[in-house]
Design a protein around this motif. Structure first.
Motif, PDB file in Angstrom:
ATOM      1  N   GLU A 116       0.822  -1.208   0.000  1.00 25.10           N
ATOM      2  CA  GLU A 116       0.000   0.000   0.000  1.00 25.10           C
ATOM      3  C   GLU A 116       0.856   1.257   0.000  1.00 25.10           C
ATOM      4  N   THR A 117       1.948   1.234   0.743  1.00 25.06           N
ATOM      5  CA  THR A 117       2.851   2.382   0.802  1.00 25.06           C
ATOM      6  C   THR A 117       3.510   2.620  -0.550  1.00 25.06           C
ATOM      7  N   GLU A 118       3.911   1.559  -1.225  1.00 28.30           N
ATOM      8  CA  GLU A 118       4.486   1.696  -2.567  1.00 28.30           C
ATOM      9  C   GLU A 118       3.477   2.318  -3.528  1.00 28.30           C
ATOM     10  N   ALA A 119       2.234   1.881  -3.456  1.00 29.40           N
ATOM     11  CA  ALA A 119       1.197   2.421  -4.336  1.00 29.40           C
ATOM     12  C   ALA A 119       0.950   3.893  -4.032  1.00 29.40           C
ATOM     13  N   GLN A 120       0.908   4.245  -2.763  1.00 31.73           N
ATOM     14  CA  GLN A 120       0.700   5.638  -2.384  1.00 31.73           C
ATOM     15  C   GLN A 120       1.885   6.488  -2.834  1.00 31.73           C
ATOM     16  N   ASN A 121       3.085   5.977  -2.691  1.00 35.15           N
ATOM     17  CA  ASN A 121       4.275   6.691  -3.116  1.00 35.15           C
ATOM     18  C   ASN A 121       4.223   6.961  -4.621  1.00 35.15           C
ATOM     19  N   LYS A 122       3.790   5.968  -5.385  1.00 37.72           N
ATOM     20  CA  LYS A 122       3.679   6.133  -6.837  1.00 37.72           C
ATOM     21  C   LYS A 122       2.656   7.204  -7.178  1.00 37.72           C
ATOM     22  N   ARG A 123       1.499   7.179  -6.499  1.00 36.31           N
ATOM     23  CA  ARG A 123       0.467   8.188  -6.751  1.00 36.31           C
ATOM     24  C   ARG A 123       0.961   9.588  -6.404  1.00 36.31           C
ATOM     25  N   LEU A 124       1.678   9.723  -5.289  1.00 39.54           N
ATOM     26  CA  LEU A 124       2.190  11.026  -4.882  1.00 39.54           C
ATOM     27  C   LEU A 124       3.239  11.538  -5.860  1.00 39.54           C
ATOM     28  N   ARG A 125       4.101  10.656  -6.342  1.00 35.87           N
ATOM     29  CA  ARG A 125       5.103  11.062  -7.334  1.00 35.87           C
ATOM     30  C   ARG A 125       4.432  11.558  -8.607  1.00 35.87           C
ATOM     31  N   GLU A 126       3.430  10.830  -9.065  1.00 37.23           N
ATOM     32  CA  GLU A 126       2.722  11.233 -10.281  1.00 37.23           C
ATOM     33  C   GLU A 126       2.017  12.568 -10.079  1.00 37.23           C
ATOM     34  N   ALA A 127       1.400  12.769  -8.917  1.00 40.62           N
ATOM     35  CA  ALA A 127       0.725  14.035  -8.637  1.00 40.62           C
ATOM     36  C   ALA A 127       1.728  15.177  -8.570  1.00 40.62           C
ATOM     37  N   LEU A 128       2.883  14.928  -7.982  1.00 41.86           N
ATOM     38  CA  LEU A 128       3.917  15.953  -7.884  1.00 41.86           C
ATOM     39  C   LEU A 128       4.443  16.322  -9.263  1.00 41.86           C
ATOM     40  N   LEU A 129       4.703  15.330 -10.085  1.00 45.10           N
ATOM     41  CA  LEU A 129       5.171  15.611 -11.445  1.00 45.10           C
ATOM     42  C   LEU A 129       4.118  16.374 -12.243  1.00 45.10           C
ATOM     43  N   LYS A 130       2.882  16.004 -12.058  1.00 45.57           N
ATOM     44  CA  LYS A 130       1.786  16.674 -12.762  1.00 45.57           C
ATOM     45  C   LYS A 130       1.665  18.122 -12.286  1.00 45.57           C
ATOM     46  N   ALA A 131       1.758  18.344 -10.984  1.00 50.33           N
ATOM     47  CA  ALA A 131       1.646  19.691 -10.436  1.00 50.33           C
ATOM     48  C   ALA A 131       2.828  20.560 -10.861  1.00 50.33           C
ATOM     49  N   ASN A 132       4.019  19.997 -10.891  1.00 47.21           N
ATOM     50  CA  ASN A 132       5.203  20.764 -11.293  1.00 47.21           C
ATOM     51  C   ASN A 132       5.181  21.080 -12.777  1.00 47.21           C
ATOM     52  N   GLY A 133       4.556  20.235 -13.559  1.00 46.44           N
ATOM     53  CA  GLY A 133       4.506  20.455 -14.996  1.00 46.44           C
ATOM     54  C   GLY A 133       3.547  21.553 -15.395  1.00 46.44           C
ATOM     55  N   ARG A 134       2.564  21.830 -14.588  1.00 46.36           N
ATOM     56  CA  ARG A 134       1.548  22.825 -14.921  1.00 46.36           C
ATOM     57  C   ARG A 134       1.996  24.254 -14.657  1.00 46.36           C
ATOM     58  N   LYS A 135       2.745  24.469 -13.593  1.00 45.33           N
ATOM     59  CA  LYS A 135       3.079  25.822 -13.194  1.00 45.33           C
ATOM     60  C   LYS A 135       4.474  26.202 -13.694  1.00 45.33           C
ATOM     61  N   PRO A 136       4.595  27.386 -14.274  1.00 50.00           N
ATOM     62  CA  PRO A 136       5.938  27.842 -14.618  1.00 50.00           C
ATOM     63  C   PRO A 136       6.691  28.169 -13.330  1.00 50.00           C
ATOM     64  N   THR A 137       7.983  28.009 -13.352  1.00 51.72           N
ATOM     65  CA  THR A 137       8.758  28.252 -12.136  1.00 51.72           C
ATOM     66  C   THR A 137       8.871  29.745 -11.838  1.00 51.72           C
ATOM     67  N   MET A 138       8.865  30.573 -12.898  1.00 48.60           N
ATOM     68  CA  MET A 138       8.980  32.004 -12.696  1.00 48.60           C
ATOM     69  C   MET A 138       8.238  32.695 -13.837  1.00 48.60           C
ATOM     70  N   SER A 139       7.532  33.757 -13.532  1.00 43.65           N
ATOM     71  CA  SER A 139       6.806  34.461 -14.587  1.00 43.65           C
ATOM     72  C   SER A 139       7.794  35.151 -15.520  1.00 43.65           C
ATOM     73  N   THR A 140       7.368  35.399 -16.728  1.00 42.26           N
ATOM     74  CA  THR A 140       8.226  36.027 -17.723  1.00 42.26           C
ATOM     75  C   THR A 140       8.609  37.437 -17.315  1.00 42.26           C
ATOM     76  N   LYS A 141       7.647  38.199 -16.792  1.00 41.61           N
ATOM     77  CA  LYS A 141       7.937  39.571 -16.374  1.00 41.61           C
ATOM     78  C   LYS A 141       8.948  39.598 -15.241  1.00 41.61           C
ATOM     79  N   LEU A 142       8.801  38.716 -14.276  1.00 43.34           N
ATOM     80  CA  LEU A 142       9.733  38.657 -13.156  1.00 43.34           C
ATOM     81  C   LEU A 142      11.115  38.252 -13.640  1.00 43.34           C
ATOM     82  N   ARG A 143      11.189  37.283 -14.501  1.00 39.59           N
ATOM     83  CA  ARG A 143      12.469  36.825 -15.027  1.00 39.59           C
ATOM     84  C   ARG A 143      13.158  37.959 -15.801  1.00 39.59           C
TER      85      ARG A 143
END
Length: 70
Positions: A38-65
């Motif tokens: 169960e822990t392995e399955a939860q770890n896999k789900r959390l990794r996928e959610a983290l990758l999905k969340a990181n892929g959606r948001k830019p790290t820094m806005s263009t104006k700020l950069r």
């Protein structure tokens, strides 16, 4: 990881059939293996959610950069 899990289950069954484990010990080990699965399955789900969340948001806005590089 699933090959390790299958090997662990087989080894537990072998120990049960050989009489090397008490019934309550075998039950406890089976429960630990189940929680590990169960822990392995939860770890896999959390990794996928983290990758999905990181892929959606830019790290820094263009104006700020642009402002930082000036």
């Amino acid at each position: 990881m699933s090959e390790y899990r299958a090997e662990d289950v087989q080894r537990l069954q072998h120990l049960q059939h050989s009489g090397a484990l008490k019934a309550e010990d075998a039950e406890w080990i089976a429960d630990v293996l189940h929680r590990f699965k169960e822990t392995e399955a939860q770890n896999k789900r959390l990794r996928e959610a983290l990758l999905k969340a990181n892929g959606r948001k830019p790290t820094m806005s263009t104006k700020l950069r642009d402002a930082l590089y000036e």
